[in-house]
Design an enzyme around this catalytic site. Structure first.
Site, PDB file in Angstrom:
ATOM      1  N   VAL A  88      95.423   8.141  27.686  1.00  0.00           N
ATOM      2  CA  VAL A  88      95.125   9.209  28.644  1.00  0.00           C
ATOM      3  C   VAL A  88      95.505   8.834  30.069  1.00  0.00           C
ATOM      4  CG1 VAL A  88      93.323  10.302  27.264  1.00  0.00           C
ATOM      5  CG2 VAL A  88      92.711   8.440  28.846  1.00  0.00           C
ATOM      6  N   TYR A 185      81.711   1.866  34.851  1.00  0.00           N
ATOM      7  CA  TYR A 185      81.268   2.944  33.974  1.00  0.00           C
ATOM      8  C   TYR A 185      80.403   3.938  34.739  1.00  0.00           C
ATOM      9  CZ  TYR A 185      79.589   5.250  29.744  1.00  0.00           C
ATOM     10  OH  TYR A 185      79.310   6.183  28.774  1.00  0.00           O
ATOM     11  N   THR A 220      77.672   5.612  17.667  1.00  0.00           N
ATOM     12  CA  THR A 220      79.108   5.565  17.409  1.00  0.00           C
ATOM     13  C   THR A 220      79.572   4.119  17.528  1.00  0.00           C
ATOM     14  OG1 THR A 220      79.748   5.812  19.740  1.00  0.00           O
ATOM     15  CG2 THR A 220      79.385   7.854  18.481  1.00  0.00           C
TER      16      THR A 220
END
Length: 285
Positions: A88, A185, A220
């Site tokens: 990306v 983050y 996840t």
């Protein structure tokens, strides 16, 4: 825009029938879950994922076989899908993928800028490199994704919906630990909110809605891995800071996908510019 209730009804009872959705980070985790959930509602999918390891990320990332599994599962639902391995951070490549996918599938109506990395628990390499990679993927990657798709959505003149994946860390600084990954983050996920708000203003005249979704910890591979387990064992105080108000350690990817499915549908046709938390009460604890 018509306010006739009948215009809100999807063909065959599926909310997204005839729509095409771009999903980044689609090979596994939340991205795969989102692609499948939207496919269940009738959408065709343009799936993008890097499918390789990034040097500064300290947990195993997606693989080409993961993306192939997503393709197979979407097709098993009877929907069409195009898939591409791409970073990306590469705007020109994203533009090619979006243009090709839209030509093959007929349009692009929904964008889920979901791809991202988390190095909250540490990092591999020089701190400045870690910080830079997190910002470039989680922030520049989101900007690139929207820039690749929005001009075509505007040209189509049919409106649409965009959801940017932020985080509870995009609304809070809890459990800050001074590490480059944590700093990057938290900063990137806050910045995604700023992008959402400016995009919402930019795209509103074209009837394109833009919102952010803010998950707490999700079950996840980005969270359930040896690096995270080891870090939380070594730093129990930080682990305690990251707990939810409701008595669940993690939510499931489908919980986020269900929220997104509503947010991109006509049921939320006047919802734009909001931060939607799916966080088991994290933000109010």
């Amino acid at each position: 825009m018509s306010t006739d209730v009948s215009t809100q009804k999807a063909t065959n009872g599926r909310k997204l029938e005839g729509k095409v959705a771009l999903v980044t980070g689609a090979a596994r985790g939340q991205g795969r879950s989102h692609a499948l959930r939207l496919a269940q509602e009738g959408a065709d999918i343009i799936a993008v994922d890097i499918c390789k390891q990034i040097d500064t990320v300290n947990y195993p990332m997606s693989t080409p076989s993961d993306l192939a599994d997503t393709v197979a599962q979407v097709e098993a639902l009877g929907r069409r899908i195009t898939a591409a391995e791409a970073d990306v951070r590469d705007l020109s490549e994203l533009r090619k993928i979006v243009d090709q996918g839209a030509r093959e599938l007929g349009s692009i109506d929904i964008v889920l800028a979901n791809a991202g990395v988390s190095t909250l628990t540490g990092s591999v390499g020089e701190p400045a490199d870690v910080f830079r990679d997190v910002l470039e993927i989680n922030l520049f990657g989101v900007w690139n994704t929207v820039q690749a798709a929005a001009p075509l959505m505007i040209e189509q003149g049919a409106g649409g919906a965009i959801v940017l994946t932020s985080s509870t860390q995009g609304l809070s600084g809890r459990a800050g630990n001074g590490l480059a990954g944590t700093d990057g983050y938290c900063a990137s996920k806050h910045a995604v909110v700023g992008l959402m708000r400016t995009f919402a203003n930019w795209l509103a005249p074209s009837n394109i809605r833009v919102n952010t979704v803010h998950p707490t910890g999700v079950n996840t591979p980005m969270v359930d891995n040896e690096a995270v387990t080891e870090f939380l064992t070594d730093h129990p105080a930080i682990g305690a800071e990251l707990t939810n108000l409701l008595p669940v350690p993690l939510v499931e990817a489908i919980d986020i996908s269900n929220a997104i499915s509503w947010l991109v549908s006509d049921e939320a046709r006047y919802v734009t510019g909001i931060t939607l938390s799916v966080d088991a009460g994290f933000a109010v604890k």
